[in-house]
Design a protein around this motif. Structure first.
Motif, PDB file in Angstrom:
ATOM      1  N   LEU A  73       0.840  -1.204   0.000  1.00 15.86           N
ATOM      2  CA  LEU A  73       0.000   0.000   0.000  1.00 15.86           C
ATOM      3  C   LEU A  73       0.871   1.248   0.000  1.00 15.86           C
ATOM      4  O   LEU A  73       0.619   2.212  -0.718  1.00 15.86           O
ATOM      5  CB  LEU A  73      -0.899   0.003   1.232  1.00 15.86           C
ATOM      6  CG  LEU A  73      -1.898  -1.124   1.387  1.00 15.86           C
ATOM      7  CD1 LEU A  73      -2.764  -0.889   2.592  1.00 15.86           C
ATOM      8  CD2 LEU A  73      -2.756  -1.234   0.139  1.00 15.86           C
ATOM      9  N   PHE A  74       1.913   1.180   0.825  1.00 18.92           N
ATOM     10  CA  PHE A  74       2.806   2.325   0.922  1.00 18.92           C
ATOM     11  C   PHE A  74       3.494   2.592  -0.415  1.00 18.92           C
ATOM     12  O   PHE A  74       3.548   3.725  -0.890  1.00 18.92           O
ATOM     13  CB  PHE A  74       3.841   2.050   2.009  1.00 18.92           C
ATOM     14  CG  PHE A  74       4.898   3.091   2.130  1.00 18.92           C
ATOM     15  CD1 PHE A  74       4.663   4.251   2.848  1.00 18.92           C
ATOM     16  CD2 PHE A  74       6.133   2.933   1.517  1.00 18.92           C
ATOM     17  CE1 PHE A  74       5.626   5.228   2.955  1.00 18.92           C
ATOM     18  CE2 PHE A  74       7.107   3.904   1.617  1.00 18.92           C
ATOM     19  CZ  PHE A  74       6.847   5.048   2.337  1.00 18.92           C
ATOM     20  N   LYS A 653     -10.809  -1.145  -2.573  1.00 12.58           N
ATOM     21  CA  LYS A 653      -9.554  -1.678  -2.061  1.00 12.58           C
ATOM     22  C   LYS A 653      -9.140  -0.886  -0.817  1.00 12.58           C
ATOM     23  O   LYS A 653      -9.306   0.333  -0.758  1.00 12.58           O
ATOM     24  CB  LYS A 653      -8.485  -1.529  -3.143  1.00 12.58           C
ATOM     25  CG  LYS A 653      -7.449  -2.614  -3.100  1.00 12.58           C
ATOM     26  CD  LYS A 653      -6.622  -2.615  -4.372  1.00 12.58           C
ATOM     27  CE  LYS A 653      -5.258  -3.196  -4.113  1.00 12.58           C
ATOM     28  NZ  LYS A 653      -4.413  -2.432  -3.228  1.00 12.58           N
ATOM     29  N   LEU A 654      -8.618  -1.571   0.158  1.00 19.32           N
ATOM     30  CA  LEU A 654      -8.178  -0.897   1.375  1.00 19.32           C
ATOM     31  C   LEU A 654      -6.973  -0.006   1.051  1.00 19.32           C
ATOM     32  O   LEU A 654      -6.099  -0.376   0.287  1.00 19.32           O
ATOM     33  CB  LEU A 654      -7.775  -1.946   2.411  1.00 19.32           C
ATOM     34  CG  LEU A 654      -7.986  -1.535   3.865  1.00 19.32           C
ATOM     35  CD1 LEU A 654      -9.455  -1.286   4.120  1.00 19.32           C
ATOM     36  CD2 LEU A 654      -7.432  -2.585   4.794  1.00 19.32           C
ATOM     37  N   GLN A 655      -6.986   1.177   1.628  1.00 19.70           N
ATOM     38  CA  GLN A 655      -5.868   2.091   1.382  1.00 19.70           C
ATOM     39  C   GLN A 655      -5.214   2.501   2.685  1.00 19.70           C
ATOM     40  O   GLN A 655      -5.755   2.261   3.764  1.00 19.70           O
ATOM     41  CB  GLN A 655      -6.379   3.335   0.651  1.00 19.70           C
ATOM     42  CG  GLN A 655      -6.761   3.025  -0.778  1.00 19.70           C
ATOM     43  CD  GLN A 655      -7.066   4.280  -1.535  1.00 19.70           C
ATOM     44  OE1 GLN A 655      -7.614   5.224  -0.973  1.00 19.70           O
ATOM     45  NE2 GLN A 655      -6.712   4.296  -2.805  1.00 19.70           N
ATOM     46  N   LEU A 656      -4.086   3.172   2.564  1.00 19.78           N
ATOM     47  CA  LEU A 656      -3.400   3.627   3.768  1.00 19.78           C
ATOM     48  C   LEU A 656      -4.277   4.564   4.581  1.00 19.78           C
ATOM     49  O   LEU A 656      -4.175   4.642   5.794  1.00 19.78           O
ATOM     50  CB  LEU A 656      -2.102   4.344   3.393  1.00 19.78           C
ATOM     51  CG  LEU A 656      -0.867   3.477   3.203  1.00 19.78           C
ATOM     52  CD1 LEU A 656       0.364   4.352   3.106  1.00 19.78           C
ATOM     53  CD2 LEU A 656      -0.689   2.513   4.369  1.00 19.78           C
ATOM     54  N   GLU A 687      -0.187  -8.053   1.074  1.00 20.69           N
ATOM     55  CA  GLU A 687      -0.183  -6.634   0.714  1.00 20.69           C
ATOM     56  C   GLU A 687       0.108  -5.713   1.895  1.00 20.69           C
ATOM     57  O   GLU A 687       0.552  -4.588   1.719  1.00 20.69           O
ATOM     58  CB  GLU A 687      -1.586  -6.263   0.194  1.00 20.69           C
ATOM     59  CG  GLU A 687      -1.729  -6.221  -1.286  1.00 20.69           C
ATOM     60  CD  GLU A 687      -3.101  -5.678  -1.610  1.00 20.69           C
ATOM     61  OE1 GLU A 687      -3.173  -4.583  -2.156  1.00 20.69           O
ATOM     62  OE2 GLU A 687      -4.097  -6.354  -1.264  1.00 20.69           O
ATOM     63  N   PHE A 688      -0.190  -6.192   3.103  1.00 21.48           N
ATOM     64  CA  PHE A 688      -0.215  -5.290   4.248  1.00 21.48           C
ATOM     65  C   PHE A 688       0.989  -5.424   5.162  1.00 21.48           C
ATOM     66  O   PHE A 688       1.328  -4.506   5.880  1.00 21.48           O
ATOM     67  CB  PHE A 688      -1.503  -5.531   5.049  1.00 21.48           C
ATOM     68  CG  PHE A 688      -2.718  -5.507   4.198  1.00 21.48           C
ATOM     69  CD1 PHE A 688      -3.178  -4.301   3.689  1.00 21.48           C
ATOM     70  CD2 PHE A 688      -3.385  -6.664   3.844  1.00 21.48           C
ATOM     71  CE1 PHE A 688      -4.286  -4.256   2.865  1.00 21.48           C
ATOM     72  CE2 PHE A 688      -4.495  -6.626   3.022  1.00 21.48           C
ATOM     73  CZ  PHE A 688      -4.954  -5.419   2.527  1.00 21.48           C
ATOM     74  N   MET A 689       1.616  -6.592   5.110  1.00 20.44           N
ATOM     75  CA  MET A 689       2.752  -6.798   6.013  1.00 20.44           C
ATOM     76  C   MET A 689       3.957  -6.000   5.527  1.00 20.44           C
ATOM     77  O   MET A 689       4.042  -5.586   4.379  1.00 20.44           O
ATOM     78  CB  MET A 689       3.100  -8.286   6.053  1.00 20.44           C
ATOM     79  CG  MET A 689       3.687  -8.776   4.745  1.00 20.44           C
ATOM     80  SD  MET A 689       3.953 -10.535   4.759  1.00 20.44           S
ATOM     81  CE  MET A 689       4.778 -10.749   3.181  1.00 20.44           C
TER      82      MET A 689
END
Lengths: 753, 753
Positions: A73-74, A653-656, A687-689
């Motif tokens: 995401l970053f 989609k999940l975002q920061l 995606e998040f780790m």
């Protein structure tokens, strides 16, 4: 929080294993009366009867996530951002720092003006009353008036602190030290704390307690920074939709450093001292741009204060009040003279726990302070002629002849800042040695007693005042002994050195304090003697006991990381230091497992290594990332499950931004409802780790681990074997446990208190 | 030096592959006339005709080994050391810092007194001569006398620099910047350099060049530190057998930071500024104790200078000369006024390469300076009354009426330090705008020309002087325009701001320069305007061109690491950045192989990952350590071979002392004789290698690698795959290659120049 159940592999403490294992069975009981001490600390939140122990390390404090999580995401967000976007971010950082400086300066200005006005009224009324009754007799009425005045102010101050926000008690410097060290202290940077702190400090200073208003400014600056930089107030439930990018621990901590520096700068008119304070207490990795912004905030802060105070004093454009306390300017020379002082420790050993009792205690102290001061003034017969250039605003004639004033009253019947300045600058002969000696003693005991109270107050000014008094006394005595009286003439210099020594012996800050003192005196010539005195005070003091702030931090069992690992600890390796076994998650993990892991209150981990099985039949799973509890919470809240994503293709989609919105008060796992069906779903953490957490091999020495941890501001450091399998996790507590005691390396126990 | 043959895996530069591969075929030819520029830099050693290119990165510079090598020898030594041993080490660090400060102060004092005396004689003689000929006519004789005086001094200065130690040319600040950044610059901290530097700077200042003596003090302090801390002089072949523990790069670099700070402190009387200079330029990891020692050295340095100068000026105990330059004390207020200046760049584009020509060029400049100054004074008719409080030591009457002096002569016929002070402090109206304008222009061109000369000289004072002149000019013009003349009255304030702006625009130091200026003016009120001016100067200047020191560093293609990785580089990973393939050594390796690897001049590696085969049939070898070229050299020299150790059982075991004795000039591999029999022996590296080098996985992003590298001061960072196999090595050059250009991320090429 990392794994608490700790396998003890180090032989020397094998017999203690289990003590830190489940809960705190040993600690809540009374099995350890020799080690535990019941202490109520005025400044660490709502007082409870907790058995404290300096040999323990509390597990209740969390670390800040200073390390950047470079997940997908970053990277995506960064790719979307243009070069101009980065520029804008940089500019808004500067704007935020400017705002922090401006607001901190305004708050300092507000405190100063209100204190000046209220104290002015108080002293005028009492003075008139004393003058009225001096000849008529019945001075006891004046005493009662004075005591009632003091108690009333202190009562207000104590009530708001004790009932509304106990963490606002004290100076707040130990808390800010901990925050800058990377430890979350609950409620310490909230708006409510700021309001209570500001009102509280006004009340205690006007109430005539032996306290200063400088220390609390540092805390105030930090709160301002934490508030402004987030662009919203959770307490007021207002979100200004600005500075959203800064809603993470890394940015927030950087801004809080700037705020603390601005606070120091406003308190002492020492912008460089403020920067050094922030660096000395906080920053581990020296970042040029950050330092430069901190300096900017400090400069703006002292300038704002200066500007508004100049207007208030009807001298706009004069700009001669850069700080809350100004020592005035020392122009002439000083002989480099070094003293050793044995450090004096303010006993913080007050045993009152209920809020109403705390308020009454504070009022009692206020009344006693007034009474003692009055008695001292009353029985003093040290009269001095009232010169044209006296520094006192409220000279008391009392029983002195006309045109003279009572010298003892200069010290007691005045705000402490003015008393310090008088001691530095008054002509030789303004004070009788007996007056000074008595004053030092009484004020010292008053200050000690006051220190434990539940009021917002700083310890800088009382220390300076006591040091200045005995420094001046020493100077007078020395002058009377030595024949060459002209060289050793000015006792004001001795007062300055004494003040530095006393303050240095109490707070043990060295680098920043030297610069603060030099900036406050406005003369670099005093730098070397002040530095030598501070160094001596620190060395002598450290021989006996730690500094006041460190004692505080230790009593609260905070896992504070010092600058370097203890010497002689190279033989300890990561294998011995780390916590194990570690709870790992698979890259694609069942939701039920995640919920169970997060709900496990006995472990309460905050970071989880993510592993991946290399081959089907192979059981070895290799490290491939690290994920935080807060991230998992957000994922669960938004139900980012593999099955759902497949069924609803157009799901957002999940975002920061979703993570930032939840920051900093992530909901507890209990508040998130996961149905039985959903428990069977899978969650893809890829995606998040953080895909590249820092790792060390298990043979790495403790100093090496420590350096990595401190330099990069880590929260979790994964220990891997030569197959890249996770075998342990090093967290702050694992490192903070080791310290150099009298008998070599010692290890603290972990506890849940 | 890491692997140069670089596998290019990044598509956008695939077409350039090979350019950096073998030697420098492209660079030594003339195929790249557009990019290359022939520049002779006065300060970077013996001038040769090297094609320079700002888009290249040189491979000839080595890094310092700042990371501690925690091998078994180190651990054993630590185990032998008692707690008292650590205490003694700590105390000797303080002693060394005290010595550094003291000696640096003494050197500053020596330079100041000699310059004062010699310049005094020169100006007296010329003044008498001018006065003699003013009325009699024949002033050309005075001019010749003046020019001869100047040329003679400059000749001496240029000869010693050009023939004995070319690296002593210039201020030395870029070299010290590089050293503190972690780059070895040959001969920069030698005793010979110091002697030449001190004599050279005296000659150039006395010779009347447009140079200052402040910059070289920073270099001098650094040399003193490097010498004192090692307890021996390789040049003098004396070993005092003290401070042997400090004979490694880590400790030496720390002491050099202290020395540079002491130099700044002595030059400007700014101990805090010195500390910040060292931190801004050097330290990456903020170490509290180190900073505190740096501050101590700075304090001692300024105090020593102050003390001896006071005695020299017959005012012992006055202590009013804390630095080589003192701006005097600004007491009154300043209006916060901000200007923008476009940065001016001193062209360093002189094309003289042979030493004798360099000497003649320097003499020519000295003569021209005298002539131009004389002409300006001669044709000026700006006469000012000679007040009782004038700052000039040598007022020239010339054609002015009695009781008046020539104002142009104040600026030219004076040491530049005094001229600066006159510009700051003289009464409004002391200078005619025309005088100032002419002076600014001439002096600017003289300074530009002088800058390229092969003499030891600093750029601080000329910058300040030019800035002060146009600042004052601006102030005068502003006052004549605005009606409210009283508010904008004092042109001295404008001179100060102008000086800050000019200096800031040239050197682009921000934080430390603000503090230096504030400390030198002794008034914190000017802090904010100075800071704002410096910031503006930096922002505007950076828009056009880099700072002077950075230009220097870039022209030399030094692999300088900045504070942070370029923004927008998160998508670059260690895989793309690293050098590969890597030459690895086995843990037990054949001597012949080691000698061959070390002798390979085409690669010339300095660090070698040590690997171990896990299983017999398995070809994958896992990383188990890292060993340096210097360590291997010492091992070969002492013939630490497995077979020899077996045969001679009582052979003395190699100790850390053996490595320290060889430091820092390790012999080249060619000088070590290894017989054919010995080539067949085996060497066991286990004891000597660093067993836990820092590693990163190949997916780590560039900013993450960069941060690790910078925070820990690394020289080699091993890149491993998920099996812990070595796949690459990241060194300084791999990181320094990437920088943010006009069109996004750019990559520099590597070259052997």
């Amino acid at each position: 929080m990392a794994n608490i159940t700790k396998k003890v592999s180090w032989s020397s403490r094998a017999d203690e294993s289990g003590a830190t294992g489940e809960g705190t069975p040993l600690l809540n009981g009374s099995e350890q009366p020799r080690h535990s001490r019941q202490v109520r600390l005025a400044c660490w939140g709502r007082p409870k009867e907790i058995p404290h122990n300096e040999k323990l390390l509390s597990l209740k404090f969390e670390s800040l996530d200073y390390d950047n999580i470079e997940n997908q995401l970053f990277l995506e967000e960064e790719r979307r951002m243009s070069y101009m976007g980065f520029r804008c971010l940089e500019i808004s950082r500067w704007v935020v720092c400017g705002l922090i400086g401006f607001l901190t300066g305004l708050i300092a200005c507000f405190i100063d003006i209100v204190v000046e006005e209220l104290a002015g009224i108080k002293y005028q009324v009492v003075k008139q009353n004393i003058e009225k009754f001096t000849e008529a007799g019945g001075l006891s009425i004046s005493l009662i008036l004075w005591a009632v005045f003091n108690s009333a102010f202190v009562m207000v101050g104590a009530i708001i602190v004790a009932y509304f926000e106990p963490i606002a008690a004290g100076s707040g410097i130990p808390q800010i030290k901990c925050y800058l060290n990377g430890i979350k202290i609950p409620r310490v940077v909230r708006l409510k704390t700021l309001v209570v702190k500001v009102c509280g400090v006004i009340c205690s200073v006007v109430g005539g307690l032996a306290v200063g208003k400088e220390g609390p400014m540092i805390h105030s600056g930090a709160v301002v920074a934490a508030g402004v930089s987030q662009g919203r107030s959770t307490s007021l439930k207002r979100d200004f939709k600005i500075f959203e990018y800064f809603r993470r621990d890394t940015e927030k901590r950087d801004f809080v450093s700037a705020g603390a520096a601005a606070g120091v700068s406003a308190a002492f008119g020492a912008p460089v001292g403020g920067v050094l304070f922030s660096l000395e207490e906080g920053a581990s990795f020296w970042n040029q741009m950050l330092t430069w912004r901190i300096f900017f905030a400090s400069m703006i802060s002292t300038f704002t204060l200066n500007f508004f105070l100049s207007i208030y004093h009807n001298k706009p454009g004069d700009l001669s009040s850069p700080g809350l306390i100004n020592f005035g300017r020392f122009e002439s020379d000083v002989r480099n003279l070094v003293w050793r002082i044995t450090s004096m420790r303010f006993p913080c050993s007050s045993y009152v726990h209920r809020p109403c009792l705390q308020v009454m205690e504070a009022m009692l102290v206020a009344a006693v302070t007034a009474t003692v001061s009055f008695t001292m003034i009353y029985f003093s017969n040290d009269c001095q002629p009232l010169g044209p250039e006296h520094n006192e605003e409220y000279p008391l004639q009392l029983f002195c002849a006309d045109g003279e004033y009572n010298s003892m009253a200069t010290a007691f019947f005045n705000t402490p800042e003015r008393s310090v300045r008088s001691l530095f600058h008054n002509q030789p002969g303004s004070y009788n040695p007996l007056t000074l000696g008595l004053f030092t003693l009484t004020y010292f005991f008053l200050a000690c007693w006051t220190y434990g109270l539940a009021v917002s107050a700083g310890v800088f000014i009382p220390s300076l005042l006591i040091g200045a008094a005995w420094g001046r006394l020493f100077g007078i005595l020395l002058a009377s002994i030595t024949s060459n009286a002209t060289i050793w003439a000015d006792p004001g210099k001795y007062a300055l050195i004494g003040a530095a020594a006393q303050l240095g012996g109490i707070v043990r800050m060295t680098l920043s304090l030297t610069v603060i003192m030099v900036e406050a005196t406005g003369n670099v010539t005093y730098g070397l003697p002040i530095m030598l005195v501070l160094m001596t005070a620190k060395i002598v003091g450290d021989y006996f006991v730690e500094g006041l702030y460190d004692i505080h931090i230790k009593l609260q069992s905070v896992p504070f990381l010092h600058w370097e690992a203890p010497a002689t600890s190279h033989w300890l390796t990561a294998r011995e230091v780390m916590s194990s076994p570690v709870t790992c998650l698979n890259r694609i993990e069942k939701v039920g497992t995640i919920v169970d892991v997060l709900s496990n209150t006995s472990t309460n981990h905050n970071g989880f290594p993510v592993v991946v099985q290399v081959a089907e039949r192979d059981l070895t799973s290799k490290l491939c990332g690290l994920i935080l509890r807060s991230q998992l919470i957000v994922l669960l809240k938004h139900k980012v499950f593999v099955e759902l994503a497949r069924s609803r293709l157009n799901q957002r989609k999940l975002q920061l931004k979703d993570f930032r919105d939840a920051y900093p008060r992530f909901p507890p796992i209990q508040s998130i409802h996961v149905s039985q069906d959903e428990r069977e779903c899978m969650m893809d953490l890829t995606e998040f780790m953080n895909p590249t957490p820092y790792t060390v091999p298990q043979e790495t020495s403790l100093p090496r681990v420590f350096k990595l941890f401190r330099a990069l501001g880590l929260r979790h450091l994964v220990v891997v074997d030569d197959q890249n399998r996770v075998i342990g996790l090093v967290t702050r507590k694992d490192l903070a446990r080791y310290h150099l005691g009298k008998h070599g390396l010692e290890e603290l126990q972990l506890a849940h208190t």
